[in-house]
Design a protein around this motif. Structure first.
Motif, PDB file in Angstrom:
ATOM      1  N   ASP A 119      -6.137  -6.403 -14.977  1.00 43.32           N
ATOM      2  CA  ASP A 119      -5.139  -6.893 -14.024  1.00 43.32           C
ATOM      3  C   ASP A 119      -3.735  -6.849 -14.599  1.00 43.32           C
ATOM      4  O   ASP A 119      -2.760  -6.750 -13.854  1.00 43.32           O
ATOM      5  CB  ASP A 119      -5.457  -8.338 -13.608  1.00 43.32           C
ATOM      6  N   GLY A 123      -5.218  -1.556 -15.221  1.00 41.86           N
ATOM      7  CA  GLY A 123      -5.774  -1.078 -13.959  1.00 41.86           C
ATOM      8  C   GLY A 123      -7.208  -0.614 -14.163  1.00 41.86           C
ATOM      9  O   GLY A 123      -7.795  -0.799 -15.229  1.00 41.86           O
ATOM     10  N   THR A 178      -7.644   1.104  -4.049  1.00 41.93           N
ATOM     11  CA  THR A 178      -6.905  -0.058  -3.547  1.00 41.93           C
ATOM     12  C   THR A 178      -5.400   0.198  -3.604  1.00 41.93           C
ATOM     13  O   THR A 178      -4.687  -0.040  -2.622  1.00 41.93           O
ATOM     14  CB  THR A 178      -7.233  -1.298  -4.403  1.00 41.93           C
ATOM     15  N   ASP A 179      -4.935   0.675  -4.743  1.00 43.07           N
ATOM     16  CA  ASP A 179      -3.492   0.867  -4.901  1.00 43.07           C
ATOM     17  C   ASP A 179      -3.239   1.709  -6.134  1.00 43.07           C
ATOM     18  O   ASP A 179      -4.122   1.882  -6.968  1.00 43.07           O
ATOM     19  CB  ASP A 179      -2.805  -0.501  -5.060  1.00 43.07           C
ATOM     20  N   TRP A 180      -2.051   2.210  -6.225  1.00 42.57           N
ATOM     21  CA  TRP A 180      -1.664   2.956  -7.428  1.00 42.57           C
ATOM     22  C   TRP A 180      -0.157   2.921  -7.570  1.00 42.57           C
ATOM     23  O   TRP A 180       0.573   2.668  -6.621  1.00 42.57           O
ATOM     24  CB  TRP A 180      -2.182   4.395  -7.362  1.00 42.57           C
ATOM     25  N   ARG A 232       1.866  -5.869  -6.623  1.00 46.88           N
ATOM     26  CA  ARG A 232       0.572  -5.759  -5.934  1.00 46.88           C
ATOM     27  C   ARG A 232      -0.576  -5.534  -6.912  1.00 46.88           C
ATOM     28  O   ARG A 232      -1.672  -6.041  -6.711  1.00 46.88           O
ATOM     29  CB  ARG A 232       0.599  -4.592  -4.942  1.00 46.88           C
ATOM     30  N   ILE A 233      -0.349  -4.785  -7.958  1.00 49.84           N
ATOM     31  CA  ILE A 233      -1.486  -4.377  -8.797  1.00 49.84           C
ATOM     32  C   ILE A 233      -1.540  -5.064 -10.159  1.00 49.84           C
ATOM     33  O   ILE A 233      -2.544  -4.960 -10.851  1.00 49.84           O
ATOM     34  CB  ILE A 233      -1.512  -2.851  -9.015  1.00 49.84           C
ATOM     35  N   VAL A 272      -5.902   1.363  -9.184  1.00 51.22           N
ATOM     36  CA  VAL A 272      -6.713   0.145  -9.042  1.00 51.22           C
ATOM     37  C   VAL A 272      -7.768   0.382  -7.964  1.00 51.22           C
ATOM     38  O   VAL A 272      -7.443   0.827  -6.861  1.00 51.22           O
ATOM     39  CB  VAL A 272      -5.842  -1.074  -8.675  1.00 51.22           C
TER      40      VAL A 272
END
Lengths: 409, 229
Positions: free
Chosen positions: A57, A61, A97-99, A130-131, A226
């Motif tokens: 976290d 990632g 989820t995200d990057w 966010r990540i 992520v």
């Protein structure tokens, strides 16, 4: 068989309580043994999870993508362009989820008092929020506003060592794209409190600000990815490698070998622990059951004389063991569940923060009740316990009525 | 004479081998008829208990033949011997006769359970036989709450409840006082008379011997005398 079980179950239960002290000791041995297995299993899972949470976290990632060679020598010549259309499409897939993209290059940070090595991190603050958990760890000042923000966010320990603080200026130095040493002063705008390694080795500024400072156009050092589910990490990174075959895509397991080996070791360790605990339990079970059988030699002879077949004597004594170990397992599982429930608020290890950091653990361990593990280890210990108790049971079933009656008289 | 319940022909039992061999029985020929009420006596080492073990299908002979209710022991395996004991033979031992965690009625029911007798019938038969041995009202007592004489009565009840061909009692009065001993003998004699069940009682007690209708003496593994009264 079922009829025999129905007949012998109450008899077996009463037999258990003929020597309440011995039965209680066996119950304690089994329940404490199971408790230790279930508790440590839960604790170690929580420890690994906390380590993963802390590392993944914070910055790592689920995995990262770099230019080939960057991981061996992270320098300005090992950067890569922004993701291609094919890679962007793969990264924008709903399975991710995200990057985000980052600059991450070695440099130094200089204050009026000290010069320290640092990794210059150029980040997209909006995506990082966010990540990454790091923006939430600010204890003073503010986090970066946007990619153009030319403030710098430093770790608490580094701020102390540099003897600097919010509103003061530090100089970041690193090799620029032209090969010369690039340097620029930055306002300290925020201070974060994380583990000491992160505090000591990272200085965060806006992505574009860092690119400008280093003389870069839009090159980046890494893409952080992520995933919603860790179980998919290998499959997803295979997909990403196919989308960017000329880049170096690595999962967190490949990037942080210590964490990965801790994860697999803990999984194996619980079985080693189970083996140790069960060996001790087996000695206790066999010893007490053998004692019980020896004490009742004449009774088994009597049962055999009355016409009870050896297999029924075996069934009776095995049933006693099954009930005894089963009761111990139930008690052990109940105590374990109670222990874990009572620690729902987390086990605070902050008093041992430095040691915990060295082991890459989290400061607070949140244990979770895992029904699957409870059932697995409870059943395993119950079956293994019955297995070792078959030896005394076999001895009982072999009691000769003549010998037993002679022994008694 | 009707067909004998027990037949022994040239029964020999040797324990050990070579120089250490002990000839516990040295060719015993013996019959017990239905309704016999016999005592078996003899000095220690005379072979009395070994013979009772043979008659009780607890052991098999080294040589010779033993038949119980028409079943030849020599041809039977352990499982068959168990079945024979369960259905044809009742036992009353000197001590520790009962399962301590079971009540009187449960002790009696236990052998019926081994015979897979229906539960309702078990309780009915067990209570009836406990009444027969004078233990009405004591059905739910555990052995630890009963006197030695009462415990032996429960053992007799358990021996009888399966309606065996023969009841073997090895020193049943050895741990009882004279009053309880006499009462137990009265009971067994009465049951023998009423039900016609064969009783063979191994004993050292002269008062017990005097109560039997047939008395056998053993010496050096042989029947030295067989007296009918």
């Amino acid at each position: 068989m079922m009829k025999s079980l129905k007949t012998f179950t109450p008899l077996a239960w009463r037999n258990l309580w003929r020597n309440a002290r011995r039965t209680s000791i066996t119950l304690i041995v089994v329940s404490v043994g199971l408790w230790s297995v279930l508790f440590f299993n839960s604790f170690m899972n929580a420890w690994v999870q906390s380590s993963k949470d802390a590392a993944l976290d914070l910055l790592l990632g689920s995995g990262q993508i770099h230019a080939v060679g960057y991981m061996d020598d992270p320098n300005i010549e090992a950067l890569m362009p922004p993701p291609s259309a094919a890679l962007t499409a793969a990264l924008d897939d709903t399975r991710i989820t995200d990057w985000t993209t980052r600059i991450a290059l070695p440099g130094v940070v200089v204050s009026e008092y000290k010069t320290l090595p640092v990794t210059v991190m150029g980040v997209n603050p909006e995506a990082e929020a966010r990540i990454s958990s790091l923006p939430g760890k600010l204890v003073e000042g503010r986090y970066l506003d946007d990619t153009d923000d030319d403030g710098v966010v430093l770790g608490l320990h580094m701020v102390e060592r540099l003897k600097t603080g919010i509103g003061r200026r530090v100089i970041l130095m690193s090799q620029g794209i032209d090969g010369a040493m690039a340097e620029r002063s930055f306002d300290v705008v925020g201070v974060f409190d994380a583990d000491q390694a992160t505090e000591d080795f990272f200085a965060f500024t806006g992505l574009k600000a860092s690119q400008a400072f280093l003389g870069l156009d839009d090159q980046i050092a890494e893409i952080v990815v992520v995933l919603p589910d860790e179980a998919d990490v290998d499959a997803e990174f295979t997909r990403l490698r196919e989308a960017a075959p000329d880049l170096d895509a690595r999962t967190w397991k490949e990037l942080n070998l210590f964490l990965a080996s801790t994860d697999s070791f803990m999984g194996a360790f619980i079985y080693i622990w189970l083996g140790v605990v069960f060996s001790l339990m087996a000695i206790g079970i066999v010893n007490t059951q053998l004692m019980a059988v020896f004490e009742r030699t004449q009774e088994f002879g009597l049962l055999r004389a009355l016409g009870m077949k050896p297999r029924l004597v075996l069934l009776l004594v095995t049933l006693e063991s099954a009930m005894l170990i089963g009761a111990g397992v139930l008690i052990g599982a109940a105590i374990s569940a109670l222990t874990i429930w009572s620690l729902q608020g987390g086990i605070d290890l902050s008093a041992y923060a430095l040691a915990v950091e060295m082991a890459q653990g989290g400061n607070i361990i949140y244990m979770e009740y895992d029904p699957g593990s409870f059932v697995l280890f409870s059943v395993l210990i119950w079956i293994l316990g019955i297995g070792v108790a078959l030896w005394p049971a076999r001895r009982a079933s072999k009691a000769s009525p003549v010998e037993a009656m002679r022994y008694a008289s | 004479m009707s067909n004998p319940i027990v037949t022994c022909r040239g029964v020999t039992k040797v324990f050990g081998k070579g120089d250490l061999a002990v000839h516990a029985l040295a060719g015993v020929d013996l019959d017990f008829a239905p309704g016999d009420f016999a005592t078996l006596a003899g000095p220690s080492g005379s072979g009395k208990t070994t013979l009772l073990n043979m008659i009780g299908a607890l052991d098999t002979p080294t040589a010779g033949e033993v038949s119980i209710a028409g079943n030849r022991l020599n041809d039977m395996n352990k499982s068959q011997l168990s079945d024979l004991r369960l259905t044809k033979i009742g036992f009353v031992f000197q001590s520790l006769n009962l399962i301590p965690v079971l009540s009187a009625v449960e002790n009696v029911e236990f052998v019926l359970e081994l015979q897979h007798c229906p539960a309702a019938e078990q309780r009915e038969r067990a209570i009836k036989v406990l009444e027969q041995v004078g233990l009405k009202g004591m059905e739910n007592r555990r052995p630890s709450a009963m006197s030695g004489g009462q415990q032996q009565r429960v053992a007799v009840a358990r021996a009888l409840v399966t309606k065996p061909a023969i009841v073997l009692a090895d020193e049943p009065t050895a741990n009882l006082d004279s009053k309880n001993s006499s009462d137990l003998m009265d009971l067994m004699a009465q049951l023998n008379a009423d039900l016609g069940i064969t009783f063979v009682i191994g004993t050292h007690d002269v008062s017990v011997m005097k109560r039997s209708r047939r008395h056998l003496e053993m010496l050096d593994g042989r029947i030295s005398s067989d007296t009918r009264r």
